[in-house]
Design an enzyme around this catalytic site. Structure first.
Site, PDB file in Angstrom:
ATOM      1  N   HIS A 158       0.192  70.290  53.452  1.00 54.84           N
ATOM      2  CA  HIS A 158       0.529  69.464  54.621  1.00 54.84           C
ATOM      3  C   HIS A 158       1.667  68.496  54.336  1.00 54.84           C
ATOM      4  O   HIS A 158       2.306  67.995  55.245  1.00 54.84           O
ATOM      5  CB  HIS A 158      -0.710  68.751  55.170  1.00 54.84           C
ATOM      6  CG  HIS A 158      -1.150  67.578  54.350  1.00 54.84           C
ATOM      7  ND1 HIS A 158      -1.837  67.696  53.177  1.00 54.84           N
ATOM      8  CD2 HIS A 158      -0.974  66.251  54.539  1.00 54.84           C
ATOM      9  CE1 HIS A 158      -2.076  66.486  52.680  1.00 54.84           C
ATOM     10  NE2 HIS A 158      -1.563  65.589  53.497  1.00 54.84           N
ATOM     11  N   LYS A 160      -5.634  57.886  42.426  1.00 53.77           N
ATOM     12  CA  LYS A 160      -6.606  57.341  43.373  1.00 53.77           C
ATOM     13  C   LYS A 160      -6.880  55.896  42.977  1.00 53.77           C
ATOM     14  O   LYS A 160      -6.792  55.543  41.780  1.00 53.77           O
ATOM     15  CB  LYS A 160      -7.928  58.115  43.266  1.00 53.77           C
ATOM     16  CG  LYS A 160      -7.818  59.583  43.620  1.00 53.77           C
ATOM     17  CD  LYS A 160      -7.925  59.782  45.112  1.00 53.77           C
ATOM     18  CE  LYS A 160      -7.802  61.243  45.483  1.00 53.77           C
ATOM     19  NZ  LYS A 160      -7.463  61.446  46.885  1.00 53.77           N
ATOM     20  N   LYS A 184       5.373  66.746  56.743  1.00 56.37           N
ATOM     21  CA  LYS A 184       5.690  65.333  57.010  1.00 56.37           C
ATOM     22  C   LYS A 184       7.178  65.209  57.349  1.00 56.37           C
ATOM     23  O   LYS A 184       8.019  65.762  56.648  1.00 56.37           O
ATOM     24  CB  LYS A 184       5.344  64.474  55.777  1.00 56.37           C
ATOM     25  CG  LYS A 184       3.827  64.381  55.532  1.00 56.37           C
ATOM     26  CD  LYS A 184       3.527  63.470  54.346  1.00 56.37           C
ATOM     27  CE  LYS A 184       2.074  63.571  53.929  1.00 56.37           C
ATOM     28  NZ  LYS A 184       1.170  62.643  54.594  1.00 56.37           N
ATOM     29  N   GLU A 225      -2.665  56.193  46.162  1.00 50.85           N
ATOM     30  CA  GLU A 225      -3.661  55.926  47.201  1.00 50.85           C
ATOM     31  C   GLU A 225      -4.493  54.729  46.776  1.00 50.85           C
ATOM     32  O   GLU A 225      -4.778  54.563  45.585  1.00 50.85           O
ATOM     33  CB  GLU A 225      -4.563  57.153  47.398  1.00 50.85           C
ATOM     34  CG  GLU A 225      -3.801  58.312  48.011  1.00 50.85           C
ATOM     35  CD  GLU A 225      -4.642  59.571  48.189  1.00 50.85           C
ATOM     36  OE1 GLU A 225      -4.573  60.172  49.266  1.00 50.85           O
ATOM     37  OE2 GLU A 225      -5.367  59.948  47.245  1.00 50.85           O
ATOM     38  N   HIS A 239       1.545  68.808  46.218  1.00 46.34           N
ATOM     39  CA  HIS A 239       2.377  67.786  46.863  1.00 46.34           C
ATOM     40  C   HIS A 239       3.449  67.244  45.899  1.00 46.34           C
ATOM     41  O   HIS A 239       4.608  67.114  46.265  1.00 46.34           O
ATOM     42  CB  HIS A 239       1.530  66.606  47.346  1.00 46.34           C
ATOM     43  CG  HIS A 239       0.317  67.001  48.145  1.00 46.34           C
ATOM     44  ND1 HIS A 239       0.286  68.078  48.984  1.00 46.34           N
ATOM     45  CD2 HIS A 239      -0.916  66.440  48.221  1.00 46.34           C
ATOM     46  CE1 HIS A 239      -0.915  68.174  49.559  1.00 46.34           C
ATOM     47  NE2 HIS A 239      -1.668  67.189  49.100  1.00 46.34           N
TER      48      HIS A 239
END
Ligand code: BG6
Length: 474
Positions: free
Chosen positions: A188, A340, A192, A226, A250
């Site tokens: 995905h 993370k 973007k 993140e 990614h």
């Protein structure tokens, strides 16, 4: 109205998955609302729950009302959309259910032949893909057998395999039933807007591309940070870890977009050829080199997350120095940091240029202080900033960094599409540019497997939640 699209049936495997309810059904609804879908379409949700068409419509409606963004959810329109929804109850591992699916498809096509194209979307856990593909084939729904001019396509979610071998095994299974031109491997990130813009920014501006090489560029930093942990995905994460979850897909896709050569044209394969060359030029990280070039981390408290082993050595952070060994990039480090529970949520690429040969202006460290940079922020902001030094007001000739900034939000007024909306439209239209080709899947697994093998006995360094993770010596 967008590109011309043929009527089709969208077969959504895993219709009750989180992905379907949060992203796919709301995206399809909004595309319909914007009149971006073809005039004739049907969506068949496939899952195990014992519901009928109406039950599935009610579920879809609820998902859309909860997750579709903006004020476009008007119930009249939504009800019209839901009339196009159907449901097939199938145990995905068993062949029997697929004949029911086939009957459902045949019924729809009989009543409306303009819907005879088929798009299969696998929003299912990775282990189910081989079963689905094999059973589709047995039910006569395999891609290679598409009749007349009708098309059949399959969209497969990441992870595509969990290492090189499993990716090749999966490819062998998919390849028996579908041609490469029918396979859409989704990442995905490639949907973007600011990621798609990298190609345009680099190759439509005469002023950046001449500098885009080892002669002028000092280093490149790619950050995918993140500020939250693994949430409820402990079971998945324990098998995955950050290298597989983020870097293999990614992270390396962003690197390829920055490092690739200009494509010969804008065909999907021309663009993907150039990305593939980047992956093949990545310097492998081995037992001898990995400790100087990779640091792995695990956030404190990870081992107490649900479904995580109390002594887990799974990494939730990685900081990597890559080298792209080709004429353009030899000796320019590409630093990639992802994790993370880091200090903030930001995905950003910083291109730092070399200092001028002489530093006339103070302070002495002013080169690092004002080094020219192009900063491409992908999220949360969608901006491109150029940083340069300028004279600090006053009597002295000293420099301060300042920025020129482009912001999608203030420069364009269009309602923004989400990555899934863009990629769904591309798949419907048959444009594979923003989907991963099999060779890229394999070459990116090759380098990631290399790191994992070389570090299999390394315990990731613990790092405090909301810090920037352990440091890689630059
Ligand atoms: C997914 C990963 O592919 O991407 C997740 O599995 C991650 O772990 C997510 O959180 C990040 O996506 P985005 O678009 O929020 O940056």
């Amino acid at each position: 109205m967008g590109r011309h699209l043929d009527g089709f049936i969208f077969v959504l495997f895993g219709a009750e998955s989180d992905l379907s309810s949060r992203k796919l059904l709301p995206s399809l609804y909004k595309l319909a609302y914007w009149k971006q879908l073809p005039e004739k379409y049907r969506i068949i949700g496939v899952a195990r729950s014992p519901v009928d068409h109406d039950g599935f419509r009610a579920y879809a409606k609820e998902s859309i009302l909860e997750h579709a963004s903006g004020d476009v959810v008007e119930s009249g329109h939504l009800d019209m959309f839901c009339e196009n929804l159907y449901y097939a109850r199938v145990d995905l591992t068993k062949a029997e259910g697929y004949s029911l699916l086939r009957e459902e498809i045949d019924r729809i096509v009989m009543s409306d032949p303009s819907c005879s194209n088929l798009l299969f979307y696998l929003a299912t856990p990775p282990g189910l893909a081989p079963h689905i593909i094999d059973n589709l084939d047995k039910a006569g729904l395999g891609g290679k057998k598409g009749a007349c001019n009708q098309w059949r396509k399959i969209v497969i979610e990441k992870p595509y395999g969990f290492d090189l071998k499993s990716a090749r095994d999966l490819s062998a299974i998919v390849g028996k039933v579908f041609h490469e031109e029918q396979i859409y491997r989704i990442d995905h990130y490639l949907g973007k807007e600011p990621v798609q813009n990298i190609l345009v920014f680099r190759f439509s501006n005469g002023m950046f591309e001449p500098l885009w090489n080892r002669q002028f560029i000092d280093s490149i930093d790619i950050t995918i940070a993140e500020d939250f942990g693994i949430r409820t995905r402990g079971a998945y994460y324990e098998k995955s870890g950050l290298l597989r979850d983020i870097i293999q897909n990614h992270g390396l896709q962003l690197l390829a977009a920055i490092a690739m050569e200009p494509p010969v044209d804008l065909s999907a394969d021309a663009v993907r050829d150039e990305k593939e060359k980047v992956f093949r030029s990545l310097r492998p990280l081995t037992k001898e080199t990995v400790s100087d070039n990779v640091v792995l981390g695990q956030y404190e408290g990870y081992r107490k997350e649900k479904n995580v082993a109390p002594r887990s050595t799974v990494e939730t952070f990685a900081s990597i120095r890559w080298h792209v060994d080709n004429w353009r990039w030899k000796d320019v480090p590409f630093f990639m940091k992802a994790g993370k529970n880091l200090a903030k949520r930001v995905t950003e690429i910083v291109i730092t240029f070399k200092c001028p040969p002489q530093n006339f202006f103070g302070p002495p460290e002013s080169c690092n202080y004002t080094a020219n940079q192009i900063i491409i922020q992908i999220q949360p902001e969608e901006t491109i900033a150029v940083r340069f030094g300028t004279k600090r007001p006053g009597k002295e000739l000293v420099t301060d960094p300042v920025f020129m900034k482009f912001d999608y939000k203030t420069s364009f007024e269009h309602e923004k599409m989400t990555p899934y909306q863009r990629l769904l439209l591309d798949a419907m239209a048959g444009d594979q540019m923003h989907f991963i080709r099999q060779d890229a899947v394999e070459s990116s697994w090759l380098v990631v497997d290399g790191i994992r093998d070389a570090m299999k006995d390394v315990v990731p360094e613990p790092y405090p939640v909301h810090s920037w993770g352990p440091e890689l010596k630059r």
